[in-house]
Structures are given as C-alpha cells and as structure tokens.
Design an enzyme around this catalytic site. Structure first.
Site, PDB file in Angstrom:
ATOM      1  N   ASP A  74       4.391   5.976  11.524  1.00  0.00           N
ATOM      2  CA  ASP A  74       4.299   6.898  10.396  1.00  0.00           C
ATOM      3  C   ASP A  74       5.591   6.957   9.568  1.00  0.00           C
ATOM      4  O   ASP A  74       6.126   8.027   9.300  1.00  0.00           O
ATOM      5  CB  ASP A  74       3.932   8.307  10.916  1.00  0.00           C
ATOM      6  CG  ASP A  74       3.338   9.159   9.806  1.00  0.00           C
ATOM      7  OD1 ASP A  74       3.034   8.608   8.732  1.00  0.00           O
ATOM      8  OD2 ASP A  74       3.220  10.387  10.014  1.00  0.00           O
TER       9      ASP A  74
ATOM     10  N   LYS B 128       9.684  -8.908   4.688  1.00  0.00           N
ATOM     11  CA  LYS B 128      10.697  -9.570   5.521  1.00  0.00           C
ATOM     12  C   LYS B 128      11.367 -10.654   4.695  1.00  0.00           C
ATOM     13  O   LYS B 128      10.735 -11.253   3.817  1.00  0.00           O
ATOM     14  CB  LYS B 128      10.042 -10.213   6.747  1.00  0.00           C
ATOM     15  CG  LYS B 128      10.993 -10.445   7.885  1.00  0.00           C
ATOM     16  CD  LYS B 128      11.287  -9.144   8.605  1.00  0.00           C
ATOM     17  CE  LYS B 128      12.192  -9.297   9.790  1.00  0.00           C
ATOM     18  NZ  LYS B 128      12.209  -8.060  10.589  1.00  0.00           N
TER      19      LYS B 128
ATOM     20  N   HIS C 257       0.838  -1.208   0.000  1.00  0.00           N
ATOM     21  CA  HIS C 257       0.000   0.000   0.000  1.00  0.00           C
ATOM     22  C   HIS C 257       0.869   1.252   0.000  1.00  0.00           C
ATOM     23  O   HIS C 257       0.423   2.322  -0.388  1.00  0.00           O
ATOM     24  CB  HIS C 257      -0.972   0.003   1.191  1.00  0.00           C
ATOM     25  CG  HIS C 257      -0.312   0.269   2.504  1.00  0.00           C
ATOM     26  ND1 HIS C 257       0.439  -0.677   3.166  1.00  0.00           N
ATOM     27  CD2 HIS C 257      -0.264   1.377   3.285  1.00  0.00           C
ATOM     28  CE1 HIS C 257       0.906  -0.158   4.286  1.00  0.00           C
ATOM     29  NE2 HIS C 257       0.500   1.086   4.373  1.00  0.00           N
TER      30      HIS C 257
ATOM     31  N   LYS D 132       3.956  -1.946  11.908  1.00  0.00           N
ATOM     32  CA  LYS D 132       4.970  -1.127  12.588  1.00  0.00           C
ATOM     33  C   LYS D 132       5.201   0.188  11.836  1.00  0.00           C
ATOM     34  O   LYS D 132       5.198   1.259  12.428  1.00  0.00           O
ATOM     35  CB  LYS D 132       6.276  -1.936  12.626  1.00  0.00           C
ATOM     36  CG  LYS D 132       7.344  -1.382  13.511  1.00  0.00           C
ATOM     37  CD  LYS D 132       8.580  -2.278  13.477  1.00  0.00           C
ATOM     38  CE  LYS D 132       8.276  -3.707  13.910  1.00  0.00           C
ATOM     39  NZ  LYS D 132       9.491  -4.550  13.929  1.00  0.00           N
TER      40      LYS D 132
ATOM     41  N   LYS E 221       9.506  -2.671   3.134  1.00  0.00           N
ATOM     42  CA  LYS E 221      10.720  -2.605   3.965  1.00  0.00           C
ATOM     43  C   LYS E 221      10.694  -3.697   5.012  1.00  0.00           C
ATOM     44  O   LYS E 221       9.647  -3.980   5.592  1.00  0.00           O
ATOM     45  CB  LYS E 221      10.712  -1.229   4.664  1.00  0.00           C
ATOM     46  CG  LYS E 221      11.942  -0.881   5.410  1.00  0.00           C
ATOM     47  CD  LYS E 221      12.894  -0.072   4.574  1.00  0.00           C
ATOM     48  CE  LYS E 221      14.254   0.071   5.194  1.00  0.00           C
ATOM     49  NZ  LYS E 221      15.047  -1.161   5.228  1.00  0.00           N
TER      50      LYS E 221
ATOM     51  N   SER F 188      16.289   3.377   9.658  1.00  0.00           N
ATOM     52  CA  SER F 188      16.466   2.873   8.296  1.00  0.00           C
ATOM     53  C   SER F 188      15.824   3.835   7.296  1.00  0.00           C
ATOM     54  O   SER F 188      16.350   4.075   6.206  1.00  0.00           O
ATOM     55  CB  SER F 188      15.809   1.498   8.132  1.00  0.00           C
ATOM     56  OG  SER F 188      16.695   0.489   8.543  1.00  0.00           O
TER      57      SER F 188
END
Ligand code: NAD
Length: 471
Positions: free
Chosen positions: A99, A106, A65, A94, A70, A362
């Site tokens: 945000d 994963k 979405h 998460k 990530k 990250s």
C-alpha cells in the site's frame, strides 16, 4: 544465468497463477500484466583517458495506474531489457502489496562499475539522468528512481543535483529521486531500510506458532540458523539485524566465495576481514566452500538470497535444505523452483513483500521532500512535554519519585529515525497479515507468493475501477 531464464516470464508466471484465483475481467488482467513503457537509450561518455565509450541503458515504467512510478536503478554488466521490465513489474506489485501509492518502474545501466573511475561513474550517472529528463522519464510527480544493485546514495545525489540543475523552478525537485544522503534531502533509516524490512518480515512469518510447527520450528528469530547470499546493502543489514535478534549466521556468500561455520559467524568481523583481504574466504575458524552457490545448499532454518535473480532454479532447488527461504533479492527463485519448494514444505517468503522495506522508506523520503520538513520536527518537543506532565501526574498520585535519567528515558519524543522505523515496522506487520488473510480466504491453497500477488492484483484493479477505465 539471467540470460538463460527470462525473468519477465518468471514474474508473469507468478502473476498468472494468482490471477486464476481472481474474477477480474480478462482485459483488465492483461492491462495490469503488460509493461507500459520502455525507454532504451545509448549515449556516449568521455573516459578519463579521453576516449569515448557508448553506454547502453534502460528505464521501464511498468504501470502508471498510480503516479509517480517508482523503482531503483541497477548498474551491472548483465543488465538487459527483459530484466528491467521484470523488475519494474515487481515494483508495481510490491507497491500495491504494501500500500505505497506508486506505479512500478526500474532502470538499468549496462556497466561493470568496478571498471570505471569515480569521475567516469559520475559522468555516466549525470548523462543517464539527462536522457531520462529529455524523454520525461524522471520527476517528483512522474517517475522517481532509487538505489538498487550496484548503486547507492552517491549516485542518487548526482541524479538529484542534475535534475535540479535542469529544473531550477521546481520547488519539489529533491523528490525526483530517493535514497539520497541525509545532507542532500535523504531520510534517516533509508540505508538500512530494505535489510531491516527483511528482518521484520521474517520475524512476522516466524511469529505464527501453527505455521512454524508445520516446519518443525519454534516461533521467534532467536536461536535460528541463517545463511545469507550477498553482503551488499540489503544482505549486510539483514545479517546485522538477524544477529542482533539472536539468530546464528552459519553461512555467508559473496561473489568471490562462501564460508560456513556451524558455531556462528560475526558479521562485523567478516566485513572487516573482507575489507582487509578483499575476500570473505579464509575467515578464521570458518570453512571455505568449493563454490559460492554451495551456500544455498547449507542446512539452516532460514536462507536469505540477497544478491541477484534466478539463484534457486529447477537445477538446485531439490538440494536446498533450509526450512524458510526469505527472498531479500528480487526474483531469486524461479517460478518452477518456487512451486517445487512449496511442494517440499519449504516456506518461501516472497520478494515482493519481504524486500518492500526499501520502497516503503523511499515513500517516506519522497513525502519529506514534498513537505520540506523533517519528520518529528513539529511534534518532538510537544510530545516530550506531554509525557513529562503525565509522568509528573503519576508521581504525584503514587508518591514515587523518578530520577531525571528515568524521566528522560520514558519521555523522549520520537526522532525522524524512530518515526521512519516505526512506519516501516507497521507496514511489514500489517502487510504480512493481509497476505495470510488472503491465503485463508482461498482455503490456504495458495502459497504466500500467490496470496501476495492476489492482494496486489486486487489493489490495482480497484485503482483502475476508481479511474473509470474498466467497469
Ligand atoms: P548491492 O550491490 O549493494 O549488493 C549486492 C551484493 O551481492 C554485492 O556485494 C555483490 O558482490 C554480491 N553478489 C553478486 N553476485 C553474487 C553471487 N552470485 N553470490 C553471492 N554474492 C553475490 O545490491 P543491493 O542493493 O544489496 O541489492 C541486492 C538485491 O536486493 C537485488 O536483487 C536488488 O534488486 C534487491 N533490492 C535492493 C533494494 C535496495 O534498497 N537496495 C531494495 C529492494 C530489493
């Protein structure tokens, strides 16, 4: 253990509990909950002795979405498809919760890394990257891996190098992976970020007098007793930041065993002892516990599981004697155990919030890679000069004179690490407030995890609305 309890079912049980508080259409909730894409691969690598071994690996993209997706890459002999899907789902929630504008993903490679030489690990990592590239599962705008259990900056630099060799024209190629060494495009503060975030998040939870009073605790971290399971990247840095804030580490656990000392353990000395003897056991002054898992049952104010999933289960949750469980690992508490801890009045600070420091920093690293400039490079000197002018004006007005050392102390502009840590702190503080506000909206009925899931579901639903897919 992870084979007996389906991890993805656990995540979905948390999701369902939270979804029941929302009014989103059933179809939309189903779309959010589903894992969109899973790539299972098997590839050969040459061992140092010339033999060939076939390696099993996965990459799951739970939700696109927002792009890129990530999520870290795990190297462990227990890796399986269910686990990778569950961890990718947690990444979706998460990122929405704190945000950070990514979908969840994963990766996992089924190996016991201790059984491979460094050159074998390099060949595995490079071949895995190539497989991801071939199927469109990696790229700065597509899917961006990071470190997880069993991987670190070295693996990330091999991934970046392999990706860049395959895409020479991609000027943003370094943004294909995060958690890289600084010299290879990493950002200062990433290594410590998850542990630092665990500390900031727990500190926030401990700052509310009413919440602490219900647990029979005072506010603040100073003087609190802490037990930590797992002394890898996340657990070690969490231990370090808790100690620096004046907490007392009374128990530590690694896979070889656990130690207990009510007077407090010095994390640096324990790590030095482990480096020398290959074990945390027999640390001077501490008591060895019979089983590693006994550490989870020690009396303490804050228990930090920072190893793997499914550690606090229905089997042992009634023996947990901590007042706060801070989930630094992903999925350390099963859904049923989490519910039971809540009923017993134990505060569980959920993983999807508490360990989000890693993905937050990250995100900063990815932004740095896309902007091709170090944070602070443009403004550091400018800000220093502005502060100096201000201080000069104050000195002129008050007639007081500051020494050059004092001026330097007040007037130094922010370094990259200062900015990263400040962005991390801001994220952890504001996200905790969002969880508490959401819980209050529902009459304080949901636990913190359910409230965090509601925040995440609402955020993702808005994005689907923005995309015009659902009314
Ligand atoms: P790591 O490999 O650096 O360290 C994990 C440590 O746990 C190792 O030292 C291992 O020996 C130890 N361990 C394994 N089983 C144990 C057991 N039963 N009891 C005690 N210790 C045990 O991994 P990490 O990066 O610190 O990740 C730990 C957890 O945090 C994982 O659940 C991971 O998904 C999660 N996490 C990591 C990051 C990150 O940035 N690295 C971010 C978010 C979440």
């Amino acid at each position: 253990m992870s084979g007996e309890i389906k991890f993805f079912d656990q995540v979905n049980a948390h999701f369902d509990r939270a979804a029941a508080y929302t009014k989103h259409p059933k179809g939309l909730l189903e779309q959010i909950r589903e894992c969109n894409s899973v790539y299972r691969m098997a590839f050969p690598i040459e061992k140092d002795d010339g033999s060939i071994e076939v390696i099993l690996a996965w990459r799951a993209e739970h939700s696109q979405h927002k792009l890129p997706t990530k999520g870290g890459i795990r190297y462990d002999w227990r890796v399986n498809e269910d686990e990778v899907k569950a961890l990718s789902a947690l990444m979706t929630y998460k990122c929405a919760m704190v945000d950070v504008p990514f979908g969840g993903a994963k990766g996992g490679v089924r190996i016991d890394r201790r059984k491979y030489s460094e050159s074998e690990l390099e060949r595995i990592t490079r071949r895995y990257t190539y497989e991801l590239f071939r199927k469109g599962f990696i790229g700065p705008a597509v899917d961006v891996p990071a470190p997880d259990y069993g991987t670190g900056p070295k693996e990330m630099s091999w991934i970046a190098d392999t990706y860049q060799a395959l895409t020479q024209e991609d000027v943003n190629g370094l943004g294909c992976v995060t958690g890289k060494p600084i010299a290879q495009g990493g950002v200062r503060g990433r290594k410590e970020a998850t542990g630092r975030g665990v500390y900031f998040g727990t500190r926030e939870a401990c700052s509310h007098a009413g919440d602490m009073a219900k647990l029979g605790l005072s506010t603040g971290i100073e003087g609190k007793t802490v037990v930590i399971q797992g002394l890898g990247n996340v657990g070690y840095y969490a231990a370090k930041f808790f100690s620096e804030a004046g907490a007392r580490l009374v128990g530590l656990a690694e896979y070889e065993g656990a130690i207990h000392d009510p007077n407090g353990l010095d994390i640096e000395k324990v790590m030095a002892h482990r480096a020398e003897t290959k074990s945390i056991l027999d640390f001077p002054g501490a008591k060895n516990l019979a089983k590693t898992s006994d550490a989870l049952e020690l009396e303490c104010d804050i228990l930090i599981p920072a190893a793997l999933e499914n550690q606090i289960t229905e089997e042992n949750c009634d023996r947990v004697r901590a007042k706060i469980v801070g989930e630094a690992a992903n999925g350390p508490t099963t859904a049923a155990a989490s519910e039971r801890l809540y009923q017993r009045g134990i505060m569980v600070i959920p993983d999807m919030y508490l360990n989000a420091g890693g993905v937050t920093v990250s995100y900063f690293e990815w932004l740095k890679n896309l902007s091709h400039v170090r944070f602070g490079r443009m403004e550091k000197r400018f800000e220093e000069r502005a502060y100096r002018k201000l201080l000069q004006a104050v000195q002129n007005m008050t007639g007081k004179t500051l020494t050059e050392d004092e001026i330097r102390g007040f007037a130094s502009g922010p370094s990259e690490e200062d900015l990263v840590n400040s962005g991390l702190e801001e994220t952890m503080v504001t996200s905790y407030e969002r969880i508490r506000e959401k819980r209050a909206e529902h009459g304080d009925r949901p636990d913190l995890r359910t409230a965090a899931f509601i925040v995440a579901i609402d955020m993702i639903a808005v994005t689907y609305g923005d995309l015009g897919i659902f009314p």
